[in-house]
Write an enzyme that holds these catalytic residues in place. Sequence first.
Site, short mmCIF file in Angstrom:
data_model
loop_
_atom_site.label_atom_id
_atom_site.label_comp_id
_atom_site.label_asym_id
_atom_site.label_seq_id
_atom_site.Cartn_x
_atom_site.Cartn_y
_atom_site.Cartn_z
CB THR A 88 -0.97 -0.03 1.20
OG1 THR A 88 -1.67 1.19 1.21
CG2 THR A 88 -0.26 -0.15 2.50
CB THR A 113 -4.19 0.10 1.50
OG1 THR A 113 -3.74 -1.12 0.92
CG2 THR A 113 -5.43 -0.18 2.30
CD GLU A 156 -3.81 -7.05 0.71
OE1 GLU A 156 -3.37 -6.25 1.53
OE2 GLU A 156 -3.30 -8.17 0.55
CD GLU A 205 -7.28 -3.58 2.23
OE1 GLU A 205 -6.24 -4.05 2.70
OE2 GLU A 205 -7.30 -2.70 1.35
CG ASP A 224 -5.47 -7.75 4.46
OD1 ASP A 224 -4.67 -8.44 3.81
OD2 ASP A 224 -5.27 -6.54 4.72
CB SER A 249 -0.34 -5.26 9.20
OG SER A 249 -0.65 -6.61 9.28
N GLY A 255 2.06 -5.03 4.03
CA GLY A 255 1.26 -6.12 4.60
C GLY A 255 1.67 -6.35 6.05
N1 GLU Z 1 -3.82 -4.94 3.35
C1 GLU Z 1 -2.70 -4.55 4.13
C2 GLU Z 1 -3.13 -4.34 5.57
O1 GLU Z 1 -4.19 -3.86 5.80
C3 GLU Z 1 -2.13 -3.27 3.67
C4 GLU Z 1 -1.55 -3.38 2.35
C5 GLU Z 1 -0.10 -3.49 2.42
O2 GLU Z 1 0.64 -2.60 2.71
O3 GLU Z 1 0.33 -4.55 2.21
O4 GLU Z 1 -2.39 -4.62 6.47
#
Ligand code: GLU
Length: 601
Positions: free
Chosen positions: A407, A425, A427, A446, A449, A475, A496
């Site tokens: 992101t 983001t 995702e 998303e 996740d 995260s 992530g």
């Molecule tokens: N989907 C990831 C999260 O919410 C964020 C995306 C990323 O930076 O990988 O942790």
Amino acid sequence: MAVIASLAVPAGAGAAPAPGPGSDPSPPGRLPVATGHGGAVSTVDPDASRTALDVLKHGGNAMDAAVAAAATLGVTEPYVAAIGGGGYITYYDAKKRRVHAFDGRETAPKAMRAGSFVDPATGKAMPFEEAVTSGLSVGVPGTLAQWDLALGRFGTRDLGALLKPAIRVAEKGFVVDAEFRAQTVENEARFRDIVPTRELFLPGGKPPEVGSVFRNPDLARTYRELAERGPEWMYEGGLGREVARTVAKPPVDPAAKRKVRPGLLKPSDLAAYRALPKEPTHVAYRGLDVYGEPPSSSGGSTVGEALNILGNFRLDPKDPVTALHYYLEASKLAYADRGAYVGDPAQVDVPLDELLSPGFARERACLIRPDRAAAAPVAPGTPDGRYGPCVPPGTQTRALAYEGPQTTHLVVADKWGDVAAYNVTLEQFGGSALTVPGRGFLLNNELTDFTLQPPAPGAPSDPNLPGPRKRPRSSMAPTIVLQDGRPRLAAGTPGGSTIITTVLQILVNRIDLGMDLPHALAAPRATQRNTPQVFAEPAFIDAFGKGLAARGHLLAPFPGPPKATIGAATALEFLGPGLVQAVAEPVRRGGGSAMVVNPAR
Ligand code: GLU
């Protein structure tokens, strides 16, 4: 509280950036460090940083600038930042001297169930890649509701004004760099199969060449209309209906072989969406106050728990191997607890206060041996308020589910001392690969996740299973650190589940290991997420691999993507009254862009 010794500004702060994990220089126009007065910004992209800077120069505040920069990132970083996604904003309000959190996380449709990603033919979760490129992975986009909420609380400009610079960039175009091309190439096969995505991102049928100009007139029109109609256009109006149609009937090329599953999202799910104001997480660390994002993100709770654990040890810059050993062990334990206890607090009971309590951290800290890494995965602890002497590790463990990697994060400070740290983001790079036809933006994936595979009978329950109107655990960890009640640091990154360890490592580098902020960001990274191996950048393994292996850590190169590097952080630090240093990556992902309103001489 006096300035603690280790946070004194090291000599050379504000000087040229530290060497990063590779040797490429930053491309022109991208400066990773800027120091000065009147406001500061750091993003991954010069157009977005310039947008924020202009807002600051014209009297806008940090929230205005953060939203304007995010809108521009929607143009120049369309694979990670879009109004089809979501995010988290951590905000320091200088007037009331308080930190706030804004949860704009995408949310599952009402029809979603724990087994929605399970293939009935096999009883197993569908292949991850199939889940990613599907309507099923698309959550209700939270970004516009979050902007509305956050601007309503703290903004001084209306959304229409803040969208103007982004509209200009979308119309005039931006110059394609190696990073944008690489991200397009990485996605080429799936983009080719989705008609409006192919038409937009593969102009002439190919990924755009480096140095060519990329325009997005559809997005310019969408932003213009958004300026007139407001965010309700997404949640109660025509744009939302178009989003729901795209999810229900993904615009797949009939000639494509790919199976693209439709999703469950309905206009009523959009109408039910709310961005949420929240109390940020808080822990005290070495005399500082560290604030982050509460659940639905695991960012604040996991960074916070790890810091609480580390607070039980002395981290000596003269003995970096021992310090890094503690960093890796603390994050291993915190990850075990994240997996066991953190999910959407609207639907699961998250013991947040206990996870962040010093007593729980002490109990976890006493499992750490100074000379030997614990075999991972380690079991979660019991955050129940009854903390005795050290307890032996339990037996129930949980493997780390795959979470997509990318992101973006930005930071802004204004001349009044307000600070925004903001993760926005989709995702994955390219989200679900579904572009809303004629609208110029991608929809998120998303919902991957969530834990896609429900646990087997008898296995521990999982707080992060899909459910109706549930937010998948994130995260993301946009973090603000106060000293004596005033902002000192802000930092965040994509990546992530590595987001948490990167933020933690930057804080440890800066607060404990005597690095200035540019070095704290540039230093090679390692990530321990309760896995048997510690994944690290090659330069980290070169520098510390031997010493850490002697304590039982199994180091392995971070597999990427992208390019075996971890994260793409942005950060800032208040070096003195009104004097701010903005910092971006010097090398990772092509380097970021730091700017200040009045550079210090
Ligand atoms: N989907 C990831 C999260 O919410 C964020 C995306 C990323 O930076 O990988 O942790």
